[in-house]
Design an enzyme around this catalytic site. Structure first.
Site, short mmCIF file in Angstrom:
data_model
loop_
_atom_site.label_atom_id
_atom_site.label_comp_id
_atom_site.label_asym_id
_atom_site.label_seq_id
_atom_site.Cartn_x
_atom_site.Cartn_y
_atom_site.Cartn_z
N ASP A 115 8.62 -52.87 65.02
CA ASP A 115 8.86 -53.90 64.02
C ASP A 115 9.63 -53.31 62.84
OD1 ASP A 115 8.75 -56.03 62.31
OD2 ASP A 115 6.74 -56.60 62.91
N ASP A 116 10.84 -53.75 62.66
CA ASP A 116 11.70 -53.28 61.56
C ASP A 116 12.14 -51.83 61.68
OD1 ASP A 116 11.24 -55.81 60.58
OD2 ASP A 116 10.29 -55.19 58.73
N CYS A 171 11.85 -61.42 62.59
CA CYS A 171 10.78 -61.25 63.56
C CYS A 171 10.55 -62.38 64.57
CB CYS A 171 9.51 -61.01 62.76
SG CYS A 171 8.17 -60.52 63.78
N ARG A 186 11.37 -62.19 68.67
CA ARG A 186 10.32 -62.09 69.69
C ARG A 186 10.40 -63.23 70.69
NH1 ARG A 186 6.46 -58.22 67.27
NH2 ARG A 186 7.91 -57.38 65.75
N LYS A 191 1.60 -57.07 67.65
CA LYS A 191 1.96 -58.25 66.85
C LYS A 191 2.55 -59.34 67.73
CE LYS A 191 5.32 -59.39 63.24
NZ LYS A 191 6.09 -58.79 62.15
N HIS A 238 3.28 -63.20 66.52
CA HIS A 238 4.22 -63.90 65.64
C HIS A 238 5.01 -65.02 66.31
CE1 HIS A 238 6.35 -63.25 61.52
NE2 HIS A 238 5.60 -64.34 61.58
N SER A 288 2.83 -61.28 60.77
CA SER A 288 3.23 -60.00 60.17
C SER A 288 2.11 -59.39 59.34
CB SER A 288 4.46 -60.20 59.29
OG SER A 288 5.57 -60.48 60.10
N HIS A 322 6.88 -52.08 59.94
CA HIS A 322 7.02 -53.17 58.98
C HIS A 322 6.11 -52.84 57.79
CE1 HIS A 322 6.67 -57.21 57.32
NE2 HIS A 322 7.48 -57.72 58.23
N ASP A 366 12.52 -55.08 67.03
CA ASP A 366 12.80 -56.53 66.88
C ASP A 366 13.99 -56.84 66.00
OD1 ASP A 366 11.56 -55.75 64.51
OD2 ASP A 366 10.48 -57.64 64.27
N ASN A 367 14.26 -55.98 65.04
CA ASN A 367 15.42 -56.17 64.15
C ASN A 367 15.62 -54.90 63.35
OD1 ASN A 367 13.09 -58.34 62.77
ND2 ASN A 367 13.65 -56.48 61.65
N LYS A 413 17.84 -55.57 58.33
CA LYS A 413 17.06 -56.78 58.63
C LYS A 413 17.56 -58.00 57.87
CE LYS A 413 12.28 -58.47 58.24
NZ LYS A 413 10.87 -58.04 58.19
#
Lengths: 470, 470
Positions: free
Chosen positions: B38-39, B78, B82, B135, B137, B160, B233, B285-286, B306
């Site tokens: 994540d991130d 996010c 996903r 996660k 989301h 998140s 994240h 994810d990004n 992001k």
């Protein structure tokens, strides 16, 4: 002239060293190879994060050896950087950095001082065969050339490949449609010009071949090879085999051809059965020349490039390779091209000059897993002024100045200095000076000691004369 | 409710597939694992160029497998990212991207549409054991949770880790001295809250352990594991074992703990003797959340992070690992998280839905060295608008807009679009639109076809209700 002095002193040193190592017969002394690029950026190898340049040989070298992520050149431009590597001394000490001229030019009347001991001289004194292949840029007049500075042989160009321009117009325009005849750069063998203009299209290939030939011819004795590619400095040229093959365009073609040559050298060492007594170091003289856009490289996540005292100007993608000898992996400790002098001398059993201040540390402890890097600090000079200092993880910038903007830019003095934590903030984005007055104090103390011992050498770069023109 | 529909259709599909493969007994079907961060920024792994983050397990994974340098997420934030991975469809098609809300929040009343077929559903229909760890989301209300979307089990947080804040003040300030109780994020097992607030200090460690447990328990049957780490994240947390150990600070601690978990998974697969029938994909994810400075990651040489449709927002550090099966090396062809759907289904012999437009390509040809990537283009949407399009090496930006500046920023429309050659200029620095009108024309044609087929799904992200709050 250096030769006579060398012959005498080398005889004495050789005799002494022969006397001192009579007892058990020693293993053959290791071969030492430096592959030095020109203007290659920190981010320009696949293993250092580049997404479109293929460097399978360097990647393998990094994988089998040590990938150093905090390894510095001692200057952000060519001449002082090379002087530092070959002398183990900051270029301000020997006049190879100047407030008046960034580098040497074809009409420069001077070069590396005669009383400097080069790494080649130190190693030749111990019986090493020595060769310089590639770009020199420490003086093109005979007394300054490699063969008068410790190298048995030389094959390469004496200054930058963009010098001695034959066309009017800005270099930035010329490099876009580069033809070899736009630059009247000579190619030398020892001290003789053998080609002019140097055919830069095949120059990388020929350098690699020359390096392999030297290795083959000297496989029975210890040797020191200094292979200083003249590329990827603009103007960019690649041989037919590589031209138009990289996704990164011409710049990628050039880097991939250098990578290919690295593979040939590793292969030759392996084929000859001498890889396990050969240390190969790959690095570059300074950061990428950003104003040349697609013709310049990338410093990855580091700030700025060539000419700057930001990390992008002086941190280099560096790999040490020595099959079976090194603890392989990523090394995050500090090292510098300055340190190759002491490191190589230690490995070769050669003498580091004791009659002068050296800025060189033996990196052996890190190479062989016996301890930490002795290098805990780095001084970032530009145009003979101390711009920035790194101490452990922190770097303080006392002066900053834009680079290569085409205008005369003013210095900005910072008091307190800008302070960056290079571990947590490798891109030098977040000034933390206000949080760490103690660190600034430590750095200022270090600077005070450093400056109290500093004696600036006579400026060698600003001496120009039309008569000197080669 | 999806379960009843699934049972019936899976029975039919299972029967059909059993009938169709009666002849020679087949090798066990491969296990499929996605490790999703994540991130995490493009430049945050050592093998992708980070100088102070140690990722020896991921480096080894890249070395033994394929390091993809042009692999995209389908959104720069996010929830839509996903949704795309799990459905193989652009999130604008199913309402999982919205002009009004970037992502789902704790008071969101909706989630992933029931009629979407998730990758877990497609694989479970073929007899795969399926687990979601980490996660989610894609909706925190029961009907949207993993166990109602194809996963046999779930262990993780539903949105998140910076949501459901219990303290006043900006998140940017809170993350600096983060304590777990500042965020009232629930930790779920299947559909039950088992801990609140989730103890994020040990969450990465527990996710990795849960993943390894699932692998051990299902070693006899094919399985699909979707391990979606909730870190790095912000707010950042690491377990005691890793806290304070990375040169990169807390952010590095977190990434190094994730890397450690990757090593545990590779080791478990090897120890169980199933590594050679297990494909592991690592990605994110990004891009990195840059406004969080040292608490955010780095996109390396890519532009922005992001939230942006520049490369830094959506290109991810991606590794495919499958011992003995993949041609190892660096892959510079295009791929996307969208493609995991078709790629995994092809490997598993599962069905890709034929009743809807898919945005998913089977990357098998690149994985197994039989051909080129079928992905030749990528659509960069933001807030349900098409901002940019990549076709082969060129990327055109029709709209750009700053991200996360804290102000309402205006879009800039570009006509002609900004055009970058991502091979020669991976940092998107040098607009070459004027040189390639033909390329722009080709991209505009592609856009016209794409838009003529586009049906936007009903907005799922903007539906909020205080009653929905979990």
């Amino acid at each position: 002239m250096r030769h006579p002095r060398f012959t005498l002193s080398s005889f004495l040193i050789l005799t002494l060293s022969l006397l001192s190592c009579q007892a058990p017969p020693e293993a053959p002394r290791p071969n030492l190879i430096v592959i030095f690029c020109d203007d290659l950026g920190y981010g320009d190898l696949a293993s250092f994060g580049h997404p479109t340049i293929r460097t399978p040989n360097l990647d393998r070298m990094a994988q089998e050896g040590q990938k150093w992520t905090h390894f510095y050149s001692a200057a952000s431009v060519c001449t002082p950087s090379r002087a530092a590597l070959l002398t183990g001394r900051l270029p301000v000490r020997n006049g190879m950095m100047s407030p008046k001229s960034r580098v040497l030019f074809p009409d420069s009347a001077s070069g590396i001082p005669e009383n400097e001991v080069t790494l080649a001289e130190a190693l030749r004194a111990e019986g090493y065969a020595t060769a310089c292949v590639g770009k020199w840029h420490l003086g093109h007049l005979p007394q300054y050339l490699p063969t008068n500075n410790g190298f048995d042989s030389y094959f390469g160009i004496p200054y930058s490949n963009d010098m001695d321009q034959t066309r009017k117009g800005s270099t930035r325009e010329l490099v876009k449609t580069a033809r070899i005849e736009y630059w009247n750069v000579p190619l030398l063998r020892d001290q003789e010009v053998v080609e002019r203009p140097a055919d830069q299209r095949t120059i990388t290939k020929r350098y690699s071949e020359e390096a392999v030939r030297f290795i083959r011819e000297n496989r029975e004795r210890p040797f020191f090879l200094y292979l200083a590619h003249s590329l990827p400095h603009v103007p960019l040229f690649a041989s037919e085999e590589f031209l138009g093959t990289s996704k990164r365009g011409l710049y990628g073609d050039v880097v991939e051809e250098i990578d290919h040559g690295v593979g040939q050298i590793m292969q030759a060492l392996t084929d000859l059965g001498i890889a396990e007594r050969s240390l190969v170091v790959f690095t570059s003289d300074n950061g990428p020349w950003l104003p040349y856009k697609e013709h310049g490289g990338s410093a990855g996540l580091l700030r700025e490039g060539k000419g700057a005292t930001w990390e992008g100007g002086m941190r280099e993608p560096t790999i040490f390779w020595w099959p079976g000898k090194l603890d392989s992996g990523v090394v995050m400790e500090m090292g510098a091209t300055l340190d190759l002098f002491s490191t190589f001398c230690e490995i070769a059993g050669a003498k580091v000059p004791a009659d002068r201040i050296m800025d060189s540390y033996d990196l052996g402890p890190v190479l062989f897993g016996t301890g930490e890097s002795p290098r805990k600090s780095m001084f970032f000079y530009r145009e003979s002024k101390l711009y920035a200092v790194r101490l452990d993880e922190f770097k303080a910038h006392f002066i900053t100045k834009p680079v290569y903007t085409g205008r005369t830019e003013a210095e900005t003095h910072h008091d307190p200095p800008l302070l960056y934590h290079l571990g947590r903030d490798p891109g030098e984005q977040y000034d933390v000076a206000h949080l760490h007055p103690d660190v600034i104090q430590s750095i200022e103390k270090l600077v005070a000691v450093h400056q109290s011992e500093m004696v600036f050498g006579e400026d060698r770069l600003a001496q120009q004369s039309p008569d000197a023109r080669r």
